[in-house]
Motif scaffolding. Structure first.
Motif, mmCIF file in Angstrom:
data_model
loop_
_atom_site.group_PDB
_atom_site.id
_atom_site.type_symbol
_atom_site.label_atom_id
_atom_site.label_comp_id
_atom_site.label_asym_id
_atom_site.label_seq_id
_atom_site.Cartn_x
_atom_site.Cartn_y
_atom_site.Cartn_z
ATOM 1 N N ASN A 271 -4.645 3.368 -11.231
ATOM 2 C CA ASN A 271 -4.442 2.269 -10.128
ATOM 3 C C ASN A 271 -2.853 2.250 -10.138
ATOM 4 N N ASN A 272 -2.432 2.148 -11.175
ATOM 5 C CA ASN A 272 -1.161 2.855 -11.023
ATOM 6 C C ASN A 272 -0.069 4.411 -10.777
ATOM 7 N N ILE A 273 -1.368 4.730 -11.747
ATOM 8 C CA ILE A 273 -1.462 6.366 -11.409
ATOM 9 C C ILE A 273 -1.826 7.332 -10.233
ATOM 10 N N LEU A 274 -2.843 6.472 -9.272
ATOM 11 C CA LEU A 274 -3.164 6.894 -7.980
ATOM 12 C C LEU A 274 -2.690 6.525 -6.908
ATOM 13 N N ALA A 275 -1.730 5.298 -6.927
ATOM 14 C CA ALA A 275 -0.681 5.207 -6.244
ATOM 15 C C ALA A 275 0.575 6.027 -6.101
ATOM 16 N N ARG A 308 -11.107 7.919 -3.278
ATOM 17 C CA ARG A 308 -11.929 7.885 -3.876
ATOM 18 C C ARG A 308 -11.630 7.501 -5.006
ATOM 19 N N GLY A 309 -11.102 7.989 -5.551
ATOM 20 C CA GLY A 309 -10.515 7.445 -7.115
ATOM 21 C C GLY A 309 -10.377 5.800 -7.528
ATOM 22 N N GLY A 310 -9.858 5.722 -6.304
ATOM 23 C CA GLY A 310 -9.331 4.013 -6.296
ATOM 24 C C GLY A 310 -10.788 3.304 -5.782
ATOM 25 N N ALA A 585 1.536 -10.405 -3.511
ATOM 26 C CA ALA A 585 1.274 -9.416 -4.485
ATOM 27 C C ALA A 585 0.819 -8.381 -4.772
ATOM 28 N N THR A 586 0.791 -7.007 -5.541
ATOM 29 C CA THR A 586 0.440 -6.113 -5.258
ATOM 30 C C THR A 586 0.030 -6.692 -7.518
ATOM 31 N N SER A 587 -1.300 -5.518 -7.188
ATOM 32 C CA SER A 587 -1.962 -5.343 -8.714
ATOM 33 C C SER A 587 -3.279 -4.141 -8.892
ATOM 34 N N GLY A 588 -2.692 -3.898 -10.204
ATOM 35 C CA GLY A 588 -3.887 -2.476 -10.246
ATOM 36 C C GLY A 588 -4.996 -3.080 -10.751
ATOM 37 N N LEU A 589 -5.219 -4.248 -10.831
ATOM 38 C CA LEU A 589 -6.104 -4.760 -11.513
ATOM 39 C C LEU A 589 -6.348 -6.747 -10.721
ATOM 40 N N LYS A 590 -8.192 -6.571 -10.221
ATOM 41 C CA LYS A 590 -7.953 -7.882 -9.542
ATOM 42 C C LYS A 590 -8.237 -9.120 -10.245
ATOM 43 N N LYS A 609 -4.312 -2.052 -5.964
ATOM 44 C CA LYS A 609 -3.424 -0.686 -6.165
ATOM 45 C C LYS A 609 -4.836 0.159 -6.660
ATOM 46 N N PRO A 610 -4.774 1.528 -6.059
ATOM 47 C CA PRO A 610 -3.844 2.382 -5.059
ATOM 48 C C PRO A 610 -4.346 1.721 -3.379
ATOM 49 N N TYR A 611 -3.211 0.857 -2.616
ATOM 50 C CA TYR A 611 -2.777 1.519 -1.236
ATOM 51 C C TYR A 611 -2.482 2.123 -0.518
ATOM 52 N N THR A 612 -2.934 1.915 0.663
ATOM 53 C CA THR A 612 -2.713 3.159 1.347
ATOM 54 C C THR A 612 -1.723 2.855 2.388
#
Length: 626
Positions: A271-275, A308-310, A585-590, A609-612
């Motif tokens: 998610n950090n990569i896709l963001a 789609r990756g996210g 708050a933001t995170s790549g893992l909920k 993440k990744p958020y639009t």
């Protein structure tokens, strides 16, 4: 020289009568003994006088009276008795089994008889029958083979386990019958161990009469005769097929749990990569508004695939950790068309693909990614069922279920449904396997090709969406799977449509993230929508930056997982400095526990993440307006 043979004298006969170990007697047709040798007293315990004084029938077991009288009648008629058995009472009240041979005197009403005590033999026979009965009661398959493998004994447990009756199995070669696929080397190894150790135990793969595969725990023991020579082999087989299947499932579950543990860390990194990729894809059309149509299409394709990756990462987490899915009104048409494009690119050319979608197809309510997974999985299964090629057809129609249909299909309810049919012309599914295809980990594919989780997962997802599945299959003709999803009364929003996002009013946002690409692209996105931005790469720097800009910072965008100081600790510190501070708050893992703690500390929003750009701006606007 001629030797005259000695003729038995009366004295010789008397001596033989007296010394015989068998019971010798003369009896009359009147039912009384006339003469008895000493063996009667020795075996029965009564005196000769007691035996002569009463009718011999009084000493016979009551259950044997009729048979004894019938045999006496035969003798009276001139017949001889050979091997007649009955029981005689002893002086201590017990009974002994006697085996009689008798002949009548043709001139006198007398019977000449000899009896032998066979009580020990009868007890041995009873013991053998008892043991045989126990062997038949045993649930294990018990068989005895000779030294060349021919079956000599086959108990009822073997009949039930393998399907062959004792009549069918006796005389057959055990290896050929039960283990036709075993190699000669395997059995030679067993025989060598058996000869050296006298016994062997291990697992064998066998087959039943109906060609069902079995795994048995087998124990082999050598049986020797009285001289110690090898006589036969006793084999006891216990069916452990279900146990081995459970062990395999348990190991798979453990692997899935490991995958679930790994998925969290991998999802955060992905998610950090896709963001930044998603954010850049959304910024490029705004930065280069004069790009030609082809470039704009590439921008759009980049956005779609980043999203789609996210979504795929979220789906992995949903499967591995049980994250809550995000339901919305779903249009099935774009999903099917997208799957069609992928199938055309990836399926072999010998598979013909046909897609037919009703122009007025209703919408449904659910999770887009999960429904995508179901349809893609069913299409891949259809492809796997056609190794030499065939035709795959996807048909989507509106379908109204009435009361009559609902009564015939317990899973259905009266109402409007989307009916999506996936048909193939493949090998088909045998009826005996059709009942098991939704069992977790059950698969007919090779171990490298299938996990046995595809159809169970599809069934779970469809039921979660209040739908149901119907499968029809014919061996050699193909399979048809129909997915029924409840139609939604709500209108779907056009996800592809560009939305006019509200512009900022030059509010200052503190962006805190340990990933430089995310900080940079988030800053550019916010600046594009008229926000001012300061950044920090960890919790410690965030606190220092906020203190320097405390009067101007309106919102803090805080990553939850960072080195030095994690997001929770940084949030707590910032809230102590300013209890009114607005934090997202933001995170790549909920991770539910951390998010819960964050909201308890006063966090006003959360972005996964990744958020639009839409999600980012909408969330900030909601927090600022609160």
């Amino acid at each position: 020289m001629v030797v005259n043979p000695h003729r038995p004298t009366a004295q010789d006969r008397e001596q033989l009568f007296a010394l015989s170990l068998d019971m010798l007697c003369v009896a009359g047709l009147d039912g009384y003994f006339k003469r008895l040798n000493p063996a009667f007293e020795t075996i029965l315990g009564f005196t000769t006088e007691e035996l002569l004084a009463a009718p011999f029938l009084e000493f016979v077991h009551p259950d044997d009276h009729d048979a004894t009288l019938a045999e006496v009648a035969r003798l009276a008629a001139g017949a001889q008795t050979i091997a007649f058995e009955n029981r005689y009472r002893c002086q201590d009240g017990s009974y002994k089994w006697l085996l009689w041979t008798a002949t009548p005197d043709p001139e006198l009403p007398l019977l000449y008889a000899a009896a032998r005590d066979i009580t020990a033999r009868k007890q041995d026979e009873a013991k053998i029958r008892e043991q045989a009965a126990l062997l038949n009661v045993a649930t294990d398959a018990i068989l005895v083979c000779d030294l060349v493998g021919q079956i000599l004994f086959w108990n009822r447990g073997a009949e039930e386990l393998y399907g062959w009756s004792a009549t069918e199995a006796l005389g057959q070669n055990g290896r050929s019958l039960l283990s036709p696929n075993a190699t000669q080397a395997e059995f030679e190894q067993i025989q060598t161990h058996l000869l050296n150790q006298g016994q062997w135990q291990g697992e064998l793969h066998q087959a039943t009469k109906g060609q069902q595969r079995l795994i048995v725990a087998s124990r082999w023991t050598v049986v020797r005769d009285a001289d110690g020579q090898l006589k036969s082999i006793l084999i006891v087989n216990t069916n452990i097929t279900e146990k081995k299947q459970l062990e395999t499932q348990f190991l798979r579950i453990q692997r899935l749990e490991s995958i679930g543990t790994l998925a969290g860390g991998i999802a955060h990194d992905l998610n950090n990569i896709l963001a930044p990729i998603l954010s850049i894809a959304q910024l490029l059309p705004l930065k280069i508004p004069t790009a030609d149509e082809q470039i704009q299409q590439l921008f759009e394709l980049l956005q779609i695939n980043a999203r789609r990756g996210g979504e795929l990462v979220k789906q992995i987490l949903t499967f591995a950790r049980g994250m809550e899915s995000k339901n919305t009104v779903v249009q099935i048409r774009p999903i099917i068309l997208d799957i069609q494009r992928i199938l055309r690119e990836t399926f072999p050319p010998n598979i013909e693909l046909s897609v037919n979608i009703a122009p007025d197809l209703w919408t449904t309510y659910g999770d887009t990614t999960q429904l995508y997974q179901v349809l893609m999985n069913l299409c891949v299964n259809a492809k796997d069922a056609m190794p030499t090629g065939g035709r795959l057809e996807v048909l989507a129609r509106n379908f109204e279920i009435d009361e009559s249909y609902a009564r015939m299909n317990l899973e259905a309810e009266v109402g409007q449904y989307l009916a999506i049919t996936i048909s193939d012309t493949g090998t088909g599914i045998p009826p005996m396997l059709l009942e098991r295809i939704f069992e977790p980990f059950f698969t007919t594919k090779e171990s490298q090709q299938g996990t046995g989780l595809g159809l169970p997962t599809a069934m779970t997802i469809v039921k979660k969406h209040s739908g149901f599945l119907k499968i029809y299959s014919e061996v050699g003709h193909g399979t048809q799977v129909r997915v029924f999803l409840p139609a939604s009364t709500l209108q779907a929003t056009a996800s592809e449509q560009e939305m006019d996002l509200p512009m900022g009013q030059q509010e200052l946002v503190l962006v805190v993230d340990d990933e430089a690409p995310i900080r940079e692209i988030t800053q550019q996105t916010l600046e594009t929508y008229n926000y001012r931005v300061v950044t920090a790469e960890d919790g410690i720097e965030a606190i220092a930056t906020y203190v320097q800009n405390q009067a101007r910072v309106k919102v803090v965008l805080m990553d939850m997982m960072m080195p030095q100081m994690e997001g929770i600790m940084a949030i707590k510190t910032l809230r102590k400095i300013n209890p009114q501070l607005q934090i997202v708050a933001t995170s790549g893992l909920k991770v539910s526990d951390k998010i819960s703690v964050a909201f308890e500390e006063g966090v006003k929003g959360f972005l996964l993440k990744p958020y639009t750009a839409e999600e980012l701006i909408t969330t900030l606007q909601g927090v600022l307006e609160d």
